[in-house]
Design a protein around this motif. Structure first.
Motif, PDB file in Angstrom:
ATOM      1  N   ASP A 157       0.798  -1.224   0.000  1.00 42.23           N
ATOM      2  CA  ASP A 157       0.000   0.000   0.000  1.00 42.23           C
ATOM      3  C   ASP A 157       0.833   1.277   0.000  1.00 42.23           C
ATOM      4  OD1 ASP A 157      -2.467  -1.198  -0.197  1.00 42.23           O
ATOM      5  OD2 ASP A 157      -2.730  -1.410   1.957  1.00 42.23           O
ATOM      6  N   ASP A 159       4.052   0.824  -1.464  1.00 40.42           N
ATOM      7  CA  ASP A 159       4.979   0.413  -2.527  1.00 40.42           C
ATOM      8  C   ASP A 159       6.431   0.447  -2.073  1.00 40.42           C
ATOM      9  OD1 ASP A 159       5.450  -0.656  -5.010  1.00 40.42           O
ATOM     10  OD2 ASP A 159       5.595   1.279  -6.031  1.00 40.42           O
ATOM     11  N   GLY A 215      -4.952   4.143  -8.250  1.00 41.73           N
ATOM     12  CA  GLY A 215      -4.253   2.865  -8.332  1.00 41.73           C
ATOM     13  C   GLY A 215      -2.865   2.835  -7.742  1.00 41.73           C
ATOM     14  N   LEU A 216      -2.492   3.824  -6.913  1.00 42.96           N
ATOM     15  CA  LEU A 216      -1.126   3.872  -6.381  1.00 42.96           C
ATOM     16  C   LEU A 216      -1.064   3.796  -4.861  1.00 42.96           C
ATOM     17  CD1 LEU A 216       0.603   6.498  -8.703  1.00 42.96           C
ATOM     18  CD2 LEU A 216       0.724   4.022  -8.802  1.00 42.96           C
ATOM     19  N   GLY A 217      -2.094   3.271  -4.203  1.00 47.30           N
ATOM     20  CA  GLY A 217      -2.019   3.059  -2.758  1.00 47.30           C
ATOM     21  C   GLY A 217      -2.044   4.353  -1.967  1.00 47.30           C
ATOM     22  N   GLN A 219      -0.767   7.710  -0.505  1.00 47.54           N
ATOM     23  CA  GLN A 219       0.023   8.651  -1.304  1.00 47.54           C
ATOM     24  C   GLN A 219       0.357   9.930  -0.548  1.00 47.54           C
ATOM     25  OE1 GLN A 219      -2.202   9.362  -4.916  1.00 47.54           O
ATOM     26  NE2 GLN A 219      -2.871   7.238  -5.013  1.00 47.54           N
ATOM     27  N   ARG A 408      -4.747   0.119  -3.656  1.00 46.17           N
ATOM     28  CA  ARG A 408      -4.857   0.451  -5.081  1.00 46.17           C
ATOM     29  C   ARG A 408      -6.257   0.155  -5.613  1.00 46.17           C
ATOM     30  NH1 ARG A 408      -1.649  -4.097  -4.706  1.00 46.17           N
ATOM     31  NH2 ARG A 408      -2.412  -5.989  -5.751  1.00 46.17           N
ATOM     32  N   GLN A 411      -8.411   3.025  -4.367  1.00 48.19           N
ATOM     33  CA  GLN A 411      -8.197   4.208  -5.194  1.00 48.19           C
ATOM     34  C   GLN A 411      -8.962   4.105  -6.508  1.00 48.19           C
ATOM     35  OE1 GLN A 411      -6.615   7.026  -4.653  1.00 48.19           O
ATOM     36  NE2 GLN A 411      -5.861   6.542  -2.615  1.00 48.19           N
TER      37      GLN A 411
END
Length: 480
Positions: A157, A159, A215-217, A219, A408, A411
């Protein structure tokens, strides 16, 4: 009158004589120049060629070379291999069993980057997506050595992944002591783009605290225009002092990442990377997050009018879980969270993103609106359960383990919980549950996440029906 022609003739003769004399002088001068030896010609000044000066105002020209000489030995190339079984029948289990001879093993290889952050212990930070699903991982150092790695742990989550190598003579990049980057600060990205070898690119900080990228957990990205291309993932973003300020993670291009960089690149701040690394080391490769223990929803214009808000923003509390941090702090249903630790909260996604980046025990200061009046409360975040055993919720779910959805997916707009695993021949397996199923609803009650799913079973229904999404298709499953 008789002398006029003679006078004219005299003048004409004189003019011709002078012209002949001048012509002879000019011809003689020209001959002398042509026939003179080269040594007799005056030397021409040397040609001037454009070049950068070696110094300006007595000071040498600025260069990044000395700083990079310290940094680049600590940036490694990450090589991964994954064995996959491929069949002309895709994932159809029946045909796979009928024609096993047509199923073949294939090795997928990929490249990324990593940063040595602790030379004594051999710790290397990289991205989770660089090593996700890999069966074999190795790193190649700047001096050419290729070493196997020990996988410590990772957190999808944020990355971030942590690896360890055993070797002597390692170099490490010092971590910046604080997230003090400002828009306009110069930064340098080091990595292995497209597998061509170690590459350095530079730029400025375009934005800090960037979030809302699908889609990027969780952030809180640094945005930079330094080129970050495929293969740069997991590499170093450093300041001009050679300190690590971020872990490169993604670039944005509407035509896809393989189309290259267009000046929209993102890195995970060192503060987050350090926190995740410390947790992975302390918790045997696991990240334990803190939570307020509430469910919220976005503030709509109609809700804003009813709650006495001037602007339709914030996260309105719809449920406070028992024995939670929020309950201990005195939060109530109907409170609207407008800021957390001074960070503006515009909706439930922003609040969830904030929570996801905090550790257990962190004391968060919440600015809320209650009955239209401003109020500030402090809540000490409590541990967020990573998973729940189905048997602890309802006997009909025995054998299943439920977990939070990957961020992700949230999101991308998904809500609910994921079936993490299902024991063979268990009651849950007999009821049709499979690992990877997403439970989006149940007749036990409403829920958005794992705490809400657990709370919905306070009074289990006589007949339990789960709404499940599998392979993108929803269906209802009766639990017997």
């Amino acid at each position: 009158m008789t002398q006029a022609p003679k006078s004219r003739a005299t003048r004409t003769l004189l003019a011709l004589t002078l012209a002949a004399a001048f012509g002879g002088f000019a011809a003689t001068a020209l001959r002398d120049v042509v026939e003179a030896p080269a040594a007799a010609m005056p030397a021409l000044p040397p040609a001037t060629v454009g070049a950068l000066p070696t110094a300006v105002a007595g000071e040498p020209l600025p260069t990044l070379a000395p700083m990079l000489a310290r940094v680049t030995p600590a940036v490694v190339s990450v090589h991964t291999k994954q064995r996959v079984r491929v069949s002309p029948f895709g994932n159809d289990p029946m045909f796979r069993r009928m024609f096993p001879e047509l199923t073949q093993d294939r090795i997928n290889e990929s490249l990324g980057s990593g940063v040595i952050v602790d030379a004594a212990n051999g710790y290397i930070l990289t991205n989770h997506h660089v090593i996700e699903g890999a069966d074999e991982v190795s790193v190649t150092l700047a001096d050419g050595r290729t070493l196997p790695v020990n996988f410590v742990g990772s957190d999808a989550d944020t990355d971030i992944a942590l690896m360890q190598v055993k070797a002597s003579g390692l170099d490490a990049v010092p971590l910046a002591t604080a997230d003090t980057l400002r828009v306009g600060d110069f930064v340098v990205a080091v990595g292995n783009p497209f597998g061509i070898g170690q590459t350095v690119t530079s730029g400025i900080v375009s934005a800090v605290g960037r979030s809302g990228l699908r889609g990027l957990g969780f952030q809180n990205f640094i945005q930079t225009d330094a080129s970050i291309n495929p293969g740069n993932s997991g590499g170093a973003l450093v300041n001009l002092n050679g300190e690590l300020v971020g872990i490169n993670t993604a670039s944005f291009n509407p035509r896809g990442s393989m189309a290259g960089n267009i000046g929209l690149s993102f890195a995970i701040p060192t503060g987050i990377a350090r926190n995740i690394m410390d947790q992975l080391i302390a918790n045997d490769g696991v990240v334990i997050r803190g939570t307020l223990g509430i469910e919220t929803q976005d503030v709509t214009p109609d809700l804003a009018a009813g709650l006495g808000l001037k602007d339709p923003r914030g996260a309105v509390v719809t449920r406070v879980f028992r024995d939670s941090a929020a309950a201990a702090a005195g939060l109530r249903v109907g409170d609207v969270v407008l800021a957390a630790d001074g960070q503006r909260i515009d909706g439930q996604d922003a609040l969830r993103n904030f929570e996801g980046l905090q550790s257990v025990g962190h004391r968060v200061v919440l600015d809320i609106s209650r009955d239209g009046k401003p109020l500030q409360v402090t809540a000490a975040l409590r541990e967020q359960p990573r998973s729940l055993a189905g048997a602890d919720l309802d006997a009909r779910l025995q054998g299943a383990v439920f977990a939070e959805l990957p961020e992700r997916l949230r999101q991308a707009g998904a809500n609910g919980v994921m079936v993490e695993s299902v024991e063979r021949d268990s009651r849950a397996a007999g009821n049709g549950l499979r690992s990877g199923d997403v439970v989006v609803a149940a007749n036990s009650g409403q829920f958005d996440d794992l705490p809400g799913f657990r709370a919905s079973f306070t009074r289990p229904p006589a007949q339990l029906v789960l709404r499940i999404v599998r392979g993108g298709r929803p269906y209802n499953a009766m639990m017997r």
